[in-house]
Motif scaffolding. Structure first.
Motif, PDB file in Angstrom:
ATOM      1  N   TYR A 177       0.864  -1.173   0.000  1.00  0.00           N
ATOM      2  CA  TYR A 177       0.000   0.000   0.000  1.00  0.00           C
ATOM      3  C   TYR A 177       0.907   1.231   0.000  1.00  0.00           C
ATOM      4  CZ  TYR A 177      -3.365  -3.543   1.361  1.00  0.00           C
ATOM      5  OH  TYR A 177      -4.145  -4.677   1.393  1.00  0.00           O
TER       6      TYR A 177
ATOM      7  N   THR B 249      -2.659   2.302  -8.968  1.00  0.00           N
ATOM      8  CA  THR B 249      -2.899   0.956  -8.446  1.00  0.00           C
ATOM      9  C   THR B 249      -2.758  -0.081  -9.553  1.00  0.00           C
ATOM     10  OG1 THR B 249      -4.367   1.760  -6.719  1.00  0.00           O
ATOM     11  CG2 THR B 249      -4.619  -0.539  -7.370  1.00  0.00           C
TER      12      THR B 249
ATOM     13  N   ARG C  39      -1.344  -0.921  -4.247  1.00  0.00           N
ATOM     14  CA  ARG C  39      -2.453   0.027  -4.235  1.00  0.00           C
ATOM     15  C   ARG C  39      -1.963   1.438  -3.927  1.00  0.00           C
ATOM     16  NH1 ARG C  39      -7.550  -0.738  -0.274  1.00  0.00           N
ATOM     17  NH2 ARG C  39      -7.481  -2.817  -1.257  1.00  0.00           N
TER      18      ARG C  39
END
Length: 618
Positions: free
Chosen positions: A223, A279, A308
């Motif tokens: 992330y 992403t 992401r």
């Protein structure tokens, strides 16, 4: 010959699911939908088709199973209206009841066959022992129907009290050059009262290793905050070797995690992503043979690795500054979306971390400016600024509760007595007074509300009364006077002259006579008094003129309304007598001192007679 083949099959395999990673279904049989029954394709079964209720040795393909007291059930396939299932009423002779050919397979590839099955006869039926259990054998053969690949038996499946679909599976591997197989289902039991079954959702899938993808930090996803893009990382495919002994790879990418495209030329175990700006999802197709890699019916896919992009959060929304009294524990508060945490600092930039993961912060009375920073739960992305909230505390009056005592029938002054009187604007007592001090003369609890503008506190004073002492009785014990008095404190002092007080309630060696007894509380001025006539008869006297006990004195007898005293020797001779006046005998008779001896007396006071003897000692 058939018996020998079945014996070999029993030794080859048993029922079980793929221990690795199953791919997408490459063959599915749901038996369709509709309200009318229809037969299976020719060659699929040796049983006879029935358009209605199937008797022993018959089958039907139907959305209805409401016959012979069976469970009335829906098919197993989820989401289809009037879904059909294969319903079989076992023949009286055990044997095959279903076969189908599965094509489009890959050579040297492991597959998982599975099917759902249910015993249609409830265990509450009238059949002996709950009915004949169902017992099915699954077999996988090569396309020539001469070489068995795998088989397994369900064992006896007894009826249940409610419908219970159960899934069974069998794992097998195709041989070199083999691209199709034959699935067979055989009934190990015989027909009669029971052995009635339904089958649905026959599925074939590839069976491969479970493959995870990790980056250099051994994470299975990444992330990344949007301000860290462009972003690149190296990914590694990690198989568990549950099925495959060798591995061939094809990396794929996707922008939505659903639609995938091959990454040309990326066939190694490791893959380094390009510089990404948004992403992106990655996975890798895995096969045990390179010729099977490009065929979706032959390979399996890894777990998905997601990179992401996390949007930076907005600074927390303030619920307002705090303006409260010093004793108010109301916290500062901010609002953020559910996927965002809040951290608190003492500075707009940098500073000390005060609290993590909370939308509230309690300054605990410390005034100042505090700063709330937003942090995403995924990726730990921080807001570009912090929200400032100020805590202001107003000084409150400082008071201390008290417990006081006062003497009965007196007045005492009670005081709010704040330690910071300069901020006080008003007072309000429980009796309605509005001054800093009040005078009261009754016991009880008094409260005073001390105000300083917007802040106030309450002080409580418990006022206890010291009751005046009560003289219960006064007694004489020989030449001692004993005073018995009560009070609610027990801090009593005693006196016989009103000047000198003592804590002991007994007075020793007191001459007879009329006395005033005085009792007071140590902390109060009130004195309780009582007149007491102290009278006692001495037990001996010594007439030697030393100033102590020189005579037999009956001091105080003169205060009685009538009295009579007589003194005798042991022979009854009257030596001295007196009536209604003070009495004192010096031990003489006819002016001669009598010898050491016991002398007898009769004393009558207000009609009460006392007799005894007194010793004269030289």
């Amino acid at each position: 010959m058939i018996f020998l083949n079945l014996t070999v099959l029993k030794l080859q395999a048993q029922l079980g699911f793929c221990s690795g990673n199953s791919g997408d279904p490459i063959f599915t049989e749901t038996f369709g939908t509709g309200t009318t029954s229809s037969p299976l394709p020719s060659g699929t079964t040796t049983y006879t088709f029935s358009g209605g209720s199937p008797s022993d040795g018959f089958y039907t393909v139907s959305s209805n199973s409401n016959w012979f007291g069976w469970f009335d059930i829906d098919d197993h396939t989820g989401g289809d209206a009037n879904g059909k299932m294969l319903i079989v009423n076992a023949d009286y002779t055990a044997g095959e009841f279903y076969r189908t050919t599965i094509s489009g397979l890959c050579e040297n590839t492991t597959y998982e066959f599975s099917s759902w099955m249910i015993n249609l006869l409830p265990n509450t039926s009238s059949c002996p022992n709950g009915g004949i259990p169902i017992n099915v054998r699954f077999e996988i053969w090569d396309n020539t129907d001469t070489n068995p690949l795998a088989s397994g038996n369900t064992g006896s499946i007894n009826g249940t009290s409610s419908p219970n679909w159960v899934q069974y599976a069998l794992v097998f591997q195709t041989e070199p050059g083999q691209t199709s197989v034959i699935l067979k289902m055989l009934n190990n039991g015989v027909g009669g009262c029971g052995n009635d079954l339904a089958i649905d959702d026959i599925v074939f899938k590839t069976c491969g290793d479970t493959v995870t993808i990790e980056d250099a930090s051994n994470s299975t996803n990444a992330y990344i905050c949007e301000d860290q893009f462009p972003f690149s990382t190296q990914l590694t495919a990690i198989p568990d070797f549950a099925i495959f002994s060798s591995h061939f790879y094809q990396w794929q990418e996707s922008v939505d995690g659903i639609n995938w495209v091959d990454i040309v030329g990326e066939n190694n175990q490791n893959y380094t992503t390009p510089a990404l700006n948004n992403t992106t999802f990655y996975r890798v197709l895995v096969a045990e043979d390179v010729v099977n890699l490009a065929n979706s019916s032959c390979n399996s896919s890894s777990e998905i690795f997601e990179i992401r992009a996390i949007t930076l959060p907005n600074a927390p929304a303030s619920n307002g500054d705090l303006m409260v009294c010093q004793n108010d524990n109301t916290p500062l508060r901010v609002n953020v979306p559910t996927d965002v945490n809040v951290n608190w600092y003492d500075a707009a930039v940098g500073g000390n971390l005060l609290q993590t993961n909370s939308t509230i912060y309690n300054p605990n009375g410390v005034a100042g400016i505090y700063y709330a920073e937003a942090e995403t739960r995924l990726g730990g992305c921080l807001s570009t600024s912090r929200t400032a909230l100020e805590a202001t505390y107003f000084e409150i009056p400082i008071v201390t509760d008290e417990t006081l005592e006062f003497c009965e029938n007196t007045t005492i002054t009670l005081s709010a007595n704040p330690t910071n009187p300069g901020i006080v604007t008003s007072y309000l007592w429980s009796n309605g007074a509005i001054t800093e001090q009040i005078d009261v003369s009754n016991p009880g609890a008094y409260t005073v509300r001390v105000n300083s503008g917007t802040c106030s506190v309450t002080k409580t004073i418990q006022l206890n009364q010291i009751d005046n002492p009560v003289i219960e009785n006064v007694t004489s014990d020989g030449n001692e006077i004993v005073i018995n008095a009560t009070s609610n404190t027990g801090n009593l002092l005693y006196s016989l002259n009103g000047n000198i007080f003592q804590p002991n309630n007994t007075f020793f060696n007191v001459d007879g006579g009329l006395y005033t007894v005085y009792v007071k509380d140590r902390d109060c001025s009130h004195i309780t008094t009582q007149t007491y006539l102290h009278f006692y008869i001495p037990k001996y006297f010594t007439p030697n003129n030393d100033g102590e006990n020189d005579a037999f004195d009956l001091k105080g007898i003169e205060y009685y309304s009538s009295s009579f005293v007589s003194i005798f020797n042991r022979y009854g001779k009257l030596l001295k007598s007196s009536r209604n006046r003070p009495f004192s005998w010096n031990g003489t008779f006819n002016n001669e001192l009598l010898p050491t001896d016991d002398y007898w007396y009769i004393v009558v006071i207000d009609g009460q007679r006392f007799t005894g003897h007194v010793t004269l000692k030289h």
